[in-house]
Each structure stands twice: as structure tokens, then as C-alpha cells.
Design a protein around this motif. Structure first.
Motif, PDB file in Angstrom:
ATOM      1  N   UNK A 223      -2.255   9.245  -3.832  1.00 52.81           N
ATOM      2  CA  UNK A 223      -3.360  10.205  -3.857  1.00 52.81           C
ATOM      3  C   UNK A 223      -2.974  11.569  -3.283  1.00 52.81           C
ATOM      4  N   UNK A 224      -1.733  11.695  -2.801  1.00 56.10           N
ATOM      5  CA  UNK A 224      -1.261  12.941  -2.201  1.00 56.10           C
ATOM      6  C   UNK A 224      -2.223  13.386  -1.094  1.00 56.10           C
ATOM      7  N   UNK A 225      -2.416  12.485  -0.122  1.00 53.81           N
ATOM      8  CA  UNK A 225      -3.450  12.700   0.881  1.00 53.81           C
ATOM      9  C   UNK A 225      -2.938  12.330   2.264  1.00 53.81           C
ATOM     10  N   UNK A 226      -3.086  13.246   3.199  1.00 55.60           N
ATOM     11  CA  UNK A 226      -2.824  12.923   4.603  1.00 55.60           C
ATOM     12  C   UNK A 226      -3.985  12.070   5.092  1.00 55.60           C
ATOM     13  N   UNK A 227      -3.684  10.841   5.511  1.00 56.32           N
ATOM     14  CA  UNK A 227      -4.760   9.907   5.843  1.00 56.32           C
ATOM     15  C   UNK A 227      -4.322   8.957   6.950  1.00 56.32           C
TER      16      UNK A 227
ATOM     17  N   UNK B 230       0.842  -1.192   0.000  1.00 58.23           N
ATOM     18  CA  UNK B 230       0.000   0.000   0.000  1.00 58.23           C
ATOM     19  C   UNK B 230       0.882   1.249   0.000  1.00 58.23           C
ATOM     20  N   UNK B 231       0.554   2.242  -0.831  1.00 59.78           N
ATOM     21  CA  UNK B 231       1.364   3.466  -0.917  1.00 59.78           C
ATOM     22  C   UNK B 231       1.057   4.436   0.215  1.00 59.78           C
ATOM     23  N   UNK B 232       1.358   3.998   1.422  1.00 60.91           N
ATOM     24  CA  UNK B 232       0.993   4.751   2.624  1.00 60.91           C
ATOM     25  C   UNK B 232       2.119   4.650   3.637  1.00 60.91           C
ATOM     26  N   UNK B 233       2.789   5.778   3.892  1.00 56.91           N
ATOM     27  CA  UNK B 233       3.820   5.803   4.932  1.00 56.91           C
ATOM     28  C   UNK B 233       3.190   6.303   6.224  1.00 56.91           C
TER      29      UNK B 233
END
Length: 357
Positions: free
Chosen positions: A306-310, A257-260
Motif C-alpha cells: 500500500x506504500x504506507x508508513x504504518x 504480511x507485506x510490512x517491514x
């Protein structure tokens, strides 16, 4: 802000003071520290935030956090998975790594505060918690990850959870030595657990569900907690570095997943220090402050496709992890070594010895 490069003896107290203040403001009058305003508190993340308070010099607030846990403890030594506004919020399970973590927090606080009366007051709580956890250790060494609503063991084990328990047993044993009630049986249990993590990872973990190997915590937690010695830890981190780490961002929560995520990146920073990879630790940590908010809090993570803080959350436990990693990098407090080395108290010499089992 990004590019904060930390080194030994240079803890930027002014920079981190807002983070400590964020934790103070998040703590409720009863002492509990929820994930964020309006959310729940769980025993593990509550302790992570409390350790941040101790690093920030807020000893009274940290002790109120531990006393809240003591007062909420069940008769068998456990806690439910989550609490909200003084009530049980999740009564589906009680997780062993959550329960054991009280020992890590109490030992961490004692190392910094040197408050002997505090550990005396917390000892019955720690002893009951560890006894509960070890009642769920199998003949193979691993520890069941939880019990259900009715107290029935959920008969499988997690690499991350058992690794966390491994560190907690080190801390619990050290507390027992300081208090003059040495629990060598806990050392024996710790040795069996360590061997299960090192030699039976594929055999004794994730037996009844899909492997958790895609999670970064399964990758680095055996290194972070000392279940693997430094030379093995360095090899483990190197083997999957490119799967989990995104340059100039941080560590992914899961490999696919592209999420750090900021907390995992802080923990990986300390795992790198434990493995002797100081340069990578400093660099990785320097990336994380672009996710900082003006009030000193930090976002959970960043979805970089998505260039999103999540999610839209700034958890207290992330702030705690930020402070723990900064302490480890700078040797700011007497507990800075805790996630970099294994140190077991030697009762004969009244000194600490480094020992991986």
C-alpha cells in the motif's frame, strides 16, 4: 536518508544525536519512557529505550528510567504489562520476559557507565524480578509466558519471550558475580531454558495456540540472545531469509504480511552479527534510515504493497533499537558485544568467558 554503512570504530555521533535527544524529550518527569507521547510504557520497551539513552551518554536519564521501574515494582518482583501517567494501564497480565529484561538493561548500563553504586542500588530489584520469573519455569525448562490478573500462570511458552529471558539470565548472573553474591542456581535455570529452546521448540512452545513461527522474532531471537551457538544460528537465519527479508527495505514482522518493521530489522542486524554474518548485518542496517524522521525518531514500519508508513507512530523503543544496532556494528561502547556474544563472568579468574550454556 538511506545507505548508512557502519563499521568498527566509526559510530556517527552527530548523526545519532537527534535520536538520543528524541528519547530525552520523550522521557516523562517520573523517569518513565512511554512508547510515544500520550501512550503507555511497558517494562520491556521502556528498558530498550533506556539502553539507547546509555549509549548516547545520557547516564542520569537512563538511571532515572531504571529507578522508575524499581519504584513501580510489585512486592513479588513483577510489573504489570503497562503503565500510563503513573498508574497501571494494563492489569490483565504480568509477562515474564518483560520482567526479566530489567537485568539486561542494568547490566548494559553498568558495562558502559561503570557505575557500581547504580548496580548496588538496583540489585534488590533485579534479584526479585529474576526470582519471580524463575518461579514460573517448568520441569521441562521453558518458562510460562505470563500470569493473569490473579497471579495464575498462563501455562504455555513463547520462543521469543523465553529467548529474551535467556539473555536476561546471563546478565543477571554477571551482576551477581560483580556484586559478590554469585547465583549459580540462575546458571542452572538458564541451562535448562537453553536446552528447551534448542531441543524442544516444537514440543514445549505454542502448545495451546497457533504457532508463532510466522513471526520473524521467533525466527531470529534464539540467535540474537545466544540460545543458539553461532554455527547453528547462521543455519537458522539462512533457512528462512527469503521469507522475512525484503531487499532495500528490511525485515518483515510476520512472514505473510507485506510490512517491514524497523525495530525487528535492528534486532535481526544484531542476530546476524551473532551468527558471524557481518556483511548482511551492515547491508540490512543501511536500509533502515529511509524511515528516519528529521527529529531523529524512526517510523514503526512500512507497508510496501500500500506504500504506507504504518502505524502512524514513532516509538521510543524503535529509537533504542536503532542505537543498539549501531553500537553493535561499530563497537562504540563497552556493551557493544552484548547481543553478539555470550559472556559469563568467571569468578575464579575474575574474567569473562564465552559460553553458550
Amino acid at each position: 536518508m538511506s545507505g548508512l554503512f557502519l563499521s568498527k570504530g566509526l559510530f556517527p555521533q552527530e548523526f545519532f544525536r537527534p535520536t538520543v535527544e528524541f528519547l530525552l524529550k520523550s522521557q516523562l518527569p517520573d523517569g518513565s519512557i512511554p512508547w510515544f507521547e500520550g501512550s503507555y510504557a511497558d517494562p520491556w520497551d521502556h528498558v530498550e529505550a533506556a539502553m539507547g539513552l546509555t549509549i548516547g551518554g545520557e547516564y542520569d536519564a537512563a538511571e532515572r528510567a531504571y529507578f522508575w521501574l524499581r519504584d513501580m515494582q510489585l512486592d513479588d518482583g513483577s510489573w504489570w504489562a503497562a503503565y500510563k501517567d503513573g498508574e497501571i494501564d494494563n492489569k490483565e497480565r504480568r509477562e515474564t520476559n518483560f520482567i526479566a529484561y530489567i537485568a539486561t538493561g542494568v547490566w548494559h548500563h553498568y558495562l558502559i557507565s561503570e557505575n557500581y553504586e547504580f548496580i548496588e542500588a538496583m540489585w534488590p530489584c533485579v534479584e526479585k524480578a529474576i526470582s519471580f520469573v524463575l518461579s514460573l519455569q517448568t520441569e521441562h525448562g521453558e518458562i510460562h509466558w505470563a500470569v493473569d490478573t490473579h497471579g495464575k500462570p498462563k501455562e504455555d511458552a513463547l520462543v521469543t519471550g523465553c529467548s529474551s529471558v535467556f539473555k536476561s539470565l546471563e546478565c543477571a548472573y554477571n551482576l551477581s558475580v560483580v556484586l559478590g553474591t554469585e547465583r549459580k542456581d540462575w546458571l542452572d535455570a538458564r541451562e535448562r531454558l537453553g536446552k528447551a529452546i534448542r531441543f524442544r521448540e516444537k514440543e514445549r512452545f505454542d502448545r495451546t495456540w497457533e504457532s508463532k513461527a510466522r513471526y520473524s522474532m521467533d525466527w531470529f531471537y534464539p540467535v540474537l540472545t545466544g540460545a543458539l551457538p553461532a554455527h547453528e544460528g547462521k543455519k537458522r537465519l539462512e533457512a528462512r531469509w527469503d521469507e522475512f527479508v525484503e531487499d532495500n527495505m528490511g525485515c518483515r514482522c510476520v512472514s505473510d504480511e507485506p510490512w517491514v518493521t524497523i525495530a525487528e530489522s535492528c534486532e535481526l542486524t544484531m542476530a546476524l552479527l551473532a551468527a558471524g554474518d557481518h556483511a548482511r548485518a551492515v547491508t540490512l542496517y543501511s536500509w533502515l534510515h529511509q524511515w528516519r524522521v528529521e527529529d531523529g525518531s524512526y517510523w514503526t514500519g512500512y507497508q510496501f504493497v500500500e506504500d504506507l508508513l504504518w502505524p502512524d507512530e514513532k516509538p521510543t523503543w524503535t529509537a533504542g533499537a536503532i542505537l543498539l544496532a549501531a553500537d553493535a556494528l561499530t563497537d562504540h561502547t563497552a556493551a557493544a558485544y552484548l547481543f553478539k556474544e555470550v559472556r559469563l563472568l568467571d569468578t575464579a579468574q575474575n574474567t569473562q568467558r564465552i559460553n553458550h550454556f
